[in-house]
Design a protein around this motif. Structure first.
Motif, PDB file in Angstrom:
ATOM      1  N   THR A 165      50.344  26.270  28.212  1.00 13.15           N
ATOM      2  CA  THR A 165      50.017  27.702  28.336  1.00 13.15           C
ATOM      3  C   THR A 165      50.949  28.455  28.987  1.00 13.15           C
ATOM      4  O   THR A 165      51.257  29.681  28.235  1.00 13.15           O
ATOM      5  CB  THR A 165      48.741  27.878  28.959  1.00 13.15           C
ATOM      6  OG1 THR A 165      47.749  27.023  28.354  1.00 13.15           O
ATOM      7  CG2 THR A 165      48.185  29.125  28.934  1.00 13.15           C
ATOM      8  N   VAL A 225      46.774  37.819  25.776  1.00 16.07           N
ATOM      9  CA  VAL A 225      45.454  37.786  26.294  1.00 16.07           C
ATOM     10  C   VAL A 225      44.706  36.839  25.332  1.00 16.07           C
ATOM     11  O   VAL A 225      43.816  35.982  26.158  1.00 16.07           O
ATOM     12  CB  VAL A 225      44.859  39.341  25.978  1.00 16.07           C
ATOM     13  CG1 VAL A 225      43.270  39.112  26.129  1.00 16.07           C
ATOM     14  CG2 VAL A 225      45.500  40.326  27.028  1.00 16.07           C
ATOM     15  N   ASP A 226      44.835  36.676  24.044  1.00 10.33           N
ATOM     16  CA  ASP A 226      44.039  35.599  23.416  1.00 10.33           C
ATOM     17  C   ASP A 226      44.508  34.229  23.926  1.00 10.33           C
ATOM     18  O   ASP A 226      43.488  33.373  23.761  1.00 10.33           O
ATOM     19  CB  ASP A 226      44.498  35.664  21.882  1.00 10.33           C
ATOM     20  CG  ASP A 226      43.996  36.986  21.280  1.00 10.33           C
ATOM     21  OD1 ASP A 226      42.879  37.535  21.715  1.00 10.33           O
ATOM     22  OD2 ASP A 226      44.244  37.542  20.198  1.00 10.33           O
ATOM     23  N   LEU A 227      45.741  34.059  23.922  1.00 17.18           N
ATOM     24  CA  LEU A 227      46.381  32.765  24.332  1.00 17.18           C
ATOM     25  C   LEU A 227      45.632  32.356  25.828  1.00 17.18           C
ATOM     26  O   LEU A 227      45.095  31.078  26.126  1.00 17.18           O
ATOM     27  CB  LEU A 227      47.745  32.779  24.542  1.00 17.18           C
ATOM     28  CG  LEU A 227      48.575  32.582  23.266  1.00 17.18           C
ATOM     29  CD1 LEU A 227      50.171  32.900  23.590  1.00 17.18           C
ATOM     30  CD2 LEU A 227      48.470  31.358  22.597  1.00 17.18           C
ATOM     31  N   ARG A 278      48.374  41.527  23.294  1.00 14.34           N
ATOM     32  CA  ARG A 278      47.260  40.968  22.487  1.00 14.34           C
ATOM     33  C   ARG A 278      47.220  39.650  22.298  1.00 14.34           C
ATOM     34  O   ARG A 278      46.245  38.909  22.622  1.00 14.34           O
ATOM     35  CB  ARG A 278      46.926  41.850  21.390  1.00 14.34           C
ATOM     36  CG  ARG A 278      45.375  41.275  20.524  1.00 14.34           C
ATOM     37  CD  ARG A 278      45.343  42.352  19.398  1.00 14.34           C
ATOM     38  NE  ARG A 278      46.112  42.184  18.288  1.00 14.34           N
ATOM     39  CZ  ARG A 278      46.834  43.287  17.804  1.00 14.34           C
ATOM     40  NH1 ARG A 278      46.761  44.391  18.688  1.00 14.34           N
ATOM     41  NH2 ARG A 278      47.728  43.151  17.102  1.00 14.34           N
ATOM     42  N   THR A 279      48.204  39.017  21.931  1.00 16.29           N
ATOM     43  CA  THR A 279      48.500  37.662  21.770  1.00 16.29           C
ATOM     44  C   THR A 279      48.321  36.929  22.976  1.00 16.29           C
ATOM     45  O   THR A 279      47.724  35.868  22.959  1.00 16.29           O
ATOM     46  CB  THR A 279      50.201  37.423  21.230  1.00 16.29           C
ATOM     47  OG1 THR A 279      49.848  38.287  19.949  1.00 16.29           O
ATOM     48  CG2 THR A 279      50.133  35.723  20.848  1.00 16.29           C
ATOM     49  N   THR A 316      42.901  33.615  27.187  1.00 18.40           N
ATOM     50  CA  THR A 316      41.410  33.218  27.057  1.00 18.40           C
ATOM     51  C   THR A 316      41.109  31.969  26.446  1.00 18.40           C
ATOM     52  O   THR A 316      40.373  31.439  27.068  1.00 18.40           O
ATOM     53  CB  THR A 316      40.761  34.433  26.057  1.00 18.40           C
ATOM     54  OG1 THR A 316      41.045  35.634  26.384  1.00 18.40           O
ATOM     55  CG2 THR A 316      39.332  34.019  25.893  1.00 18.40           C
ATOM     56  N   ASP A 317      41.960  31.402  25.468  1.00 16.44           N
ATOM     57  CA  ASP A 317      41.674  29.998  24.936  1.00 16.44           C
ATOM     58  C   ASP A 317      42.117  29.120  25.999  1.00 16.44           C
ATOM     59  O   ASP A 317      41.424  28.071  26.149  1.00 16.44           O
ATOM     60  CB  ASP A 317      42.474  29.912  23.617  1.00 16.44           C
ATOM     61  CG  ASP A 317      42.029  30.650  22.677  1.00 16.44           C
ATOM     62  OD1 ASP A 317      40.987  31.281  22.524  1.00 16.44           O
ATOM     63  OD2 ASP A 317      43.122  30.942  21.635  1.00 16.44           O
TER      64      ASP A 317
END
Length: 301
Positions: A51, A74-76, A71-72, A78-79
């Motif tokens: 990560t 943040v998505d990473l 945005r990318t 969160t996952d």
């Protein structure tokens, strides 16, 4: 009957040894759990490293605008957090046991013994359903089995009661019997070594003619808060015995005064010397006077 008594002694001795020294099946189960936990920890480390590397790659990329990169990222993140929670839940499931489930397993392990003995055995389920560290749950079962077998081996035992009680930051494992013979009430050395390794201690009350109550106190946490003074290390019964020592009484006199066996008093004296880090009764008495030991009636009220 003599042959039956000899066979029972062989059986109880073997069971006592197995209680203090787990067999291959128990060790294999522990090894499997340890291996699964190690795998969970490895997965956690690899997930963390992957990560971080991915986030750095996204933030350093010259092909993404600031908005897209943010945005990318943040998505990473969160996952990754969701995956991390799954690994943590998996590790927690491997490292903890519910108190009720742990005691239910103990009840199953003792089922045949309870079914075939003439002694009335009362196994009291723990109140609530808190989680126990797996090593504490396993040790609690070992302690209970060992104490139950020792109580059954005492002459003239007709009833015994075994219970677990979560008391703040400790688990109290208590086995009480009604045998009038209390000379051998001190727990076995193997059980004592296992209890001490986890920072626990014994509390023993043995009254000749009435019975014996043995409690193993197991800390649930790794460390306890620092003690304010040496006398805080003693439990109420040990304070009573130390009071007798400070008055110059011998073990027999203390035993008569507290309605205990002399063997039990010797056990408490040894624990007192260890906890106060002194080598003699005289040093313990002097320390009690220097620290102004409170009267027994006040401490036990």
């Amino acid at each position: 009957m003599e042959l039956a008594a000899q066979l029972w002694h062989v059986l109880s001795t073997d069971a006592g040894q197995r209680a203090a020294d787990p067999g291959p099946d128990v060790l294999a189960s522990n090894l499997a759990a340890a291996t699964a936990r190690a795998q969970a920890i490895t997965d956690l480390g690899q997930t963390h490293a992957a990560t971080l590397a991915t986030l750095l790659a996204v933030l350093r990329s010259g092909r993404l605008s600031d908005v897209v990169a943010r945005r990318t990222a943040v998505d990473l993140a969160t996952d990754a957090l969701l995956e991390l929670k799954g690994v943590v839940d998996r590790d927690q499931a491997l490292s903890e046991e519910r108190a009720a489930a742990a005691f239910a397993l103990l009840r199953t392990q003792l089922a045949d013994l309870v079914r075939h003995t003439e002694v009335e055995v009362d196994l009291v389920d723990p109140a609530g359903d808190a989680s126990l560290p797996q090593d504490i749950a396993h040790t609690a079962r070992t302690m209970t089995r060992g104490l139950v077998l020792a109580a059954l081996d005492r002459p003239a035992t007709t009833r015994l009661r075994a219970s677990w009680r979560l008391d703040g930051s400790v688990l109290r494992i208590t086995v009480r019997d009604d045998s009038p013979e209390v000379a051998d009430a001190i727990p076995a050395r193997g059980l004592t070594e296992r209890l001490s390794a986890l920072g626990g201690h014994w509390e023993v009350d043995a009254v000749p003619g009435w019975g014996t109550t043995v409690t193993a106190v197991l800390p649930l946490g790794i460390a306890e808060p620092p003690e304010l003074r040496p006398l805080d290390r003693l439990n109420p019964r040990e304070v009573e015995v130390l009071t007798g020592i400070s008055r110059g009484l011998r073990n027999r006199q203390i035993a008569e005064q507290l309605q205990l066996s002399e063997h039990t008093v010797k056990f408490h004296v040894r624990n007192i010397l260890d906890k106060l880090d002194v080598s003699s009764r005289g040093e313990a008495a002097a320390l009690a006077r220097d620290l102004r030991l409170e009267p027994v009636a006040h401490r036990t009220a």
